[in-house]
Scaffold this motif. Structure first.
Motif, PDB file in Angstrom:
ATOM      1  N   ALA A  66       0.613  -0.847  -0.009  1.00  0.00           N
ATOM      2  CA  ALA A  66       0.103   0.108   0.056  1.00  0.00           C
ATOM      3  C   ALA A  66       1.113   1.313   0.412  1.00  0.00           C
ATOM      4  CB  ALA A  66      -1.033   0.294   1.560  1.00  0.00           C
ATOM      5  N   GLY A  67       0.508   2.256  -0.267  1.00  0.00           N
ATOM      6  CA  GLY A  67       1.024   3.419  -0.181  1.00  0.00           C
ATOM      7  C   GLY A  67       1.211   4.333   0.993  1.00  0.00           C
ATOM      8  N   ILE A  68       0.091   3.917   1.564  1.00  0.00           N
ATOM      9  CA  ILE A  68       0.102   4.089   2.752  1.00  0.00           C
ATOM     10  C   ILE A  68      -0.107   3.364   3.778  1.00  0.00           C
ATOM     11  CG2 ILE A  68      -0.490   6.049   4.726  1.00  0.00           C
ATOM     12  CD1 ILE A  68      -1.848   7.009   2.121  1.00  0.00           C
ATOM     13  N   GLY A  69       0.411   2.602   4.392  1.00  0.00           N
ATOM     14  CA  GLY A  69       0.593   1.526   5.665  1.00  0.00           C
ATOM     15  C   GLY A  69       0.547   1.908   6.683  1.00  0.00           C
ATOM     16  N   VAL A  70      -0.825   0.929   7.482  1.00  0.00           N
ATOM     17  CA  VAL A  70      -0.835   1.396   8.791  1.00  0.00           C
ATOM     18  C   VAL A  70      -1.116   0.812   9.690  1.00  0.00           C
ATOM     19  CG1 VAL A  70      -2.247   3.098  10.674  1.00  0.00           C
ATOM     20  CG2 VAL A  70      -1.921   4.046   7.806  1.00  0.00           C
ATOM     21  N   ALA A  71      -0.215   0.508  11.343  1.00  0.00           N
ATOM     22  CA  ALA A  71      -0.229  -0.797  11.749  1.00  0.00           C
ATOM     23  C   ALA A  71      -0.518   0.123  13.199  1.00  0.00           C
ATOM     24  CB  ALA A  71       1.323  -0.776  12.157  1.00  0.00           C
ATOM     25  N   MET A  72      -1.625  -0.984  13.152  1.00  0.00           N
ATOM     26  CA  MET A  72      -2.722  -0.300  15.057  1.00  0.00           C
ATOM     27  C   MET A  72      -1.503  -0.657  16.347  1.00  0.00           C
ATOM     28  SD  MET A  72      -5.065  -0.094  13.333  1.00  0.00           S
ATOM     29  CE  MET A  72      -6.403  -0.606  14.762  1.00  0.00           C
ATOM     30  N   GLY A  73      -1.725   0.307  16.636  1.00  0.00           N
ATOM     31  CA  GLY A  73      -1.046  -0.155  17.751  1.00  0.00           C
ATOM     32  C   GLY A  73      -0.801  -0.882  18.823  1.00  0.00           C
ATOM     33  N   ASN A  74      -1.759  -1.878  18.650  1.00  0.00           N
ATOM     34  CA  ASN A  74      -1.740  -3.208  18.947  1.00  0.00           C
ATOM     35  C   ASN A  74      -0.875  -4.663  18.197  1.00  0.00           C
ATOM     36  OD1 ASN A  74      -5.040  -2.533  18.437  1.00  0.00           O
ATOM     37  ND2 ASN A  74      -3.684  -4.950  17.410  1.00  0.00           N
ATOM     38  N   ALA A  75      -0.359  -3.852  17.027  1.00  0.00           N
ATOM     39  CA  ALA A  75       0.298  -4.794  15.780  1.00  0.00           C
ATOM     40  C   ALA A  75       1.189  -5.609  16.864  1.00  0.00           C
ATOM     41  CB  ALA A  75       0.275  -4.387  14.842  1.00  0.00           C
ATOM     42  N   ASN A  76       2.304  -7.073  16.285  1.00  0.00           N
ATOM     43  CA  ASN A  76       3.386  -6.606  16.304  1.00  0.00           C
ATOM     44  C   ASN A  76       4.413  -5.877  15.289  1.00  0.00           C
ATOM     45  OD1 ASN A  76       4.004  -8.203  13.516  1.00  0.00           O
ATOM     46  ND2 ASN A  76       3.146  -9.685  14.020  1.00  0.00           N
ATOM     47  N   GLU A  77       5.672  -6.054  16.698  1.00  0.00           N
ATOM     48  CA  GLU A  77       6.622  -4.593  16.266  1.00  0.00           C
ATOM     49  C   GLU A  77       7.271  -5.277  15.263  1.00  0.00           C
ATOM     50  OE1 GLU A  77       7.545  -2.180  18.062  1.00  0.00           O
ATOM     51  OE2 GLU A  77       6.272  -2.888  18.928  1.00  0.00           O
ATOM     52  N   ALA A  78       7.393  -6.242  14.047  1.00  0.00           N
ATOM     53  CA  ALA A  78       7.522  -6.472  12.443  1.00  0.00           C
ATOM     54  C   ALA A  78       6.667  -5.577  11.936  1.00  0.00           C
ATOM     55  CB  ALA A  78       7.582  -7.970  12.204  1.00  0.00           C
ATOM     56  N   LEU A  79       5.370  -5.669  12.071  1.00  0.00           N
ATOM     57  CA  LEU A  79       4.854  -5.113  11.236  1.00  0.00           C
ATOM     58  C   LEU A  79       4.741  -3.458  11.609  1.00  0.00           C
ATOM     59  CD1 LEU A  79       2.401  -5.888   9.082  1.00  0.00           C
ATOM     60  CD2 LEU A  79       0.696  -5.104  10.753  1.00  0.00           C
ATOM     61  N   LYS A  80       5.240  -3.146  12.843  1.00  0.00           N
ATOM     62  CA  LYS A  80       5.323  -1.749  13.060  1.00  0.00           C
ATOM     63  C   LYS A  80       6.447  -0.848  12.184  1.00  0.00           C
ATOM     64  CE  LYS A  80       2.847  -1.091  17.334  1.00  0.00           C
ATOM     65  NZ  LYS A  80       2.626  -1.762  18.797  1.00  0.00           N
ATOM     66  N   GLN A  81       7.818  -1.983  11.885  1.00  0.00           N
ATOM     67  CA  GLN A  81       8.647  -1.616  11.750  1.00  0.00           C
ATOM     68  C   GLN A  81       8.745  -1.192   9.813  1.00  0.00           C
ATOM     69  OE1 GLN A  81      11.646  -0.627  13.149  1.00  0.00           O
ATOM     70  NE2 GLN A  81      10.916  -1.076  14.925  1.00  0.00           N
ATOM     71  N   LYS A  82       7.141  -1.467   9.821  1.00  0.00           N
ATOM     72  CA  LYS A  82       7.388  -1.714   8.274  1.00  0.00           C
ATOM     73  C   LYS A  82       6.529  -0.765   7.473  1.00  0.00           C
ATOM     74  CE  LYS A  82      10.774  -5.006   6.634  1.00  0.00           C
ATOM     75  NZ  LYS A  82      11.230  -4.659   5.945  1.00  0.00           N
ATOM     76  N   ALA A  83       5.539  -0.172   8.805  1.00  0.00           N
ATOM     77  CA  ALA A  83       4.225   0.274   8.372  1.00  0.00           C
ATOM     78  C   ALA A  83       5.218   1.414   7.801  1.00  0.00           C
ATOM     79  CB  ALA A  83       3.387   0.453   9.461  1.00  0.00           C
ATOM     80  N   ASP A  84       4.277   2.905   7.599  1.00  0.00           N
ATOM     81  CA  ASP A  84       4.611   4.196   7.382  1.00  0.00           C
ATOM     82  C   ASP A  84       3.727   4.187   8.627  1.00  0.00           C
ATOM     83  OD1 ASP A  84       5.638   4.064   4.850  1.00  0.00           O
ATOM     84  OD2 ASP A  84       3.548   3.368   3.643  1.00  0.00           O
ATOM     85  N   PHE A  85       3.039   4.385   9.062  1.00  0.00           N
ATOM     86  CA  PHE A  85       2.391   4.429   9.567  1.00  0.00           C
ATOM     87  C   PHE A  85       1.949   4.599  11.466  1.00  0.00           C
ATOM     88  CE2 PHE A  85       1.796   7.620   6.756  1.00  0.00           C
ATOM     89  CZ  PHE A  85       2.085   9.057   6.990  1.00  0.00           C
ATOM     90  N   VAL A  86       1.755   4.210  12.485  1.00  0.00           N
ATOM     91  CA  VAL A  86       1.574   3.281  13.306  1.00  0.00           C
ATOM     92  C   VAL A  86       0.381   4.305  14.363  1.00  0.00           C
ATOM     93  CG1 VAL A  86       1.525   2.187  16.112  1.00  0.00           C
ATOM     94  CG2 VAL A  86       3.429   2.056  14.427  1.00  0.00           C
TER      95      VAL A  86
END
Length: 267
Positions: free
Chosen positions: A230-250
């Motif tokens: 996605a052009g804008i990848g958003v991880a939830m605050g409860n997401a795992n850390e690996a996903l947060k690292q790859k996301a554009d925003f949390v």
């Protein structure tokens, strides 16, 4: 007007801890769709269950189910890829030998090995395997009768989670199959090279939405491809850390209306 495609995972993302779509989130998504944007759920759940949630947001919503194996509009399924039968048979045999619970999904039926896990019988979690039918496949002949209908699957270990690591390592030697995880105690079974990102791309191209105008929300490993695509990848605050690292925003957690807060600020 630049049109956006908003794609959200369900459990731990769009749904709060009571397995409901928060009212403010639903209202905002409907408002954005009225303005001409597009919305799709993108989940590991089977099509029947995923479609019910999509339509609860808006009748024009799209549905990506079975971790990208299926994509559908209100007019029906336009993208469907099933897992290779030989791989499914091998996985079934291994799970039975190892006495590990396994589930295989068609568009509307859950086929299960062993007993239904207790947490799938409880009100909080039973929606995860919501289906028109639940069919026991403890007999191999029964499994083989239905294997042509099976699109993807799920292996669950409730007690000794460490068993999943060894089991996944063994199963990953199989050709024509792909594995992800949506929770620490499961292994998601998918067709080779298929994940949510593939279905999101297919849907975006169908709608004529630019990649940079795709907004994707997720919380687990099975959302990683979608978040990265996605052009804008958003991880939830409860997401795992690996996903947060790859996301554009949390954003905030699913139980604090993270999707609503991000979209309200964005639009």
């Amino acid at each position: 007007m630049e049109k956006y495609l908003i794609c959200t995972d369900l459990d731990g993302t769009l749904l709060n801890d009571n397995h409901q779509v928060p009212k403010k989130t639903r209202r905002l998504l409907r408002k954005l769709m009225k303005e001409g944007h597009y919305f799709s759920v993108a989940t590991g759940r089977l099509f029947h269950a995923a479609n019910e949630f999509a339509k609860s947001v808006h009748e024009e919503a799209f549905t990506i189910a079975s971790n990208g194996s299926i994509a559908a509009s209100k007019d029906g399924i336009f993208h469907q890829i099933k897992t290779d039968n030989a791989a499914l048979i091998k996985i079934y045999d291994v799970c039975r030998a190892e006495k590990v619970r396994a589930f295989f999904f068609s568009t509307d039926t859950v086929y299960f090995v062993g007993e239904m896990p207790s947490h799938f019988k409880e009100d909080d979690d039973k929606e995860r395997v919501q289906a028109v039918k639940h069919v026991s496949i403890n007999e191999r002949e029964t499994f083989l009768t239905h294997v042509d209908d099976m699109i993807n699957g799920l292996i669950v270990e409730e007690n000794d989670i460490s068993r999943l690591h060894d089991l996944r390592a063994e199963l990953e030697q199989l050709p024509n199959v792909h594995f992800l995880s949506s929770h620490h105690n499961n292994i998601e079974i998918l067709p080779k090279s298929i994940d949510k990102a593939v279905a999101v791309q297919t849907l975006a191209e169908r709608l004529g939405v630019k990649q940079e105008n795709i907004i994707a929300f997720g919380d687990g490993e099975n959302d990683l491809g979608m978040i990265e695509y996605a052009g804008i990848g958003v991880a939830m605050g409860n997401a795992n850390e690996a996903l947060k690292q790859k996301a554009d925003f949390v954003t905030e957690t699913n139980d604090k209306e993270g999707i609503y807060k991000f979209l309200k600020n964005r639009f």
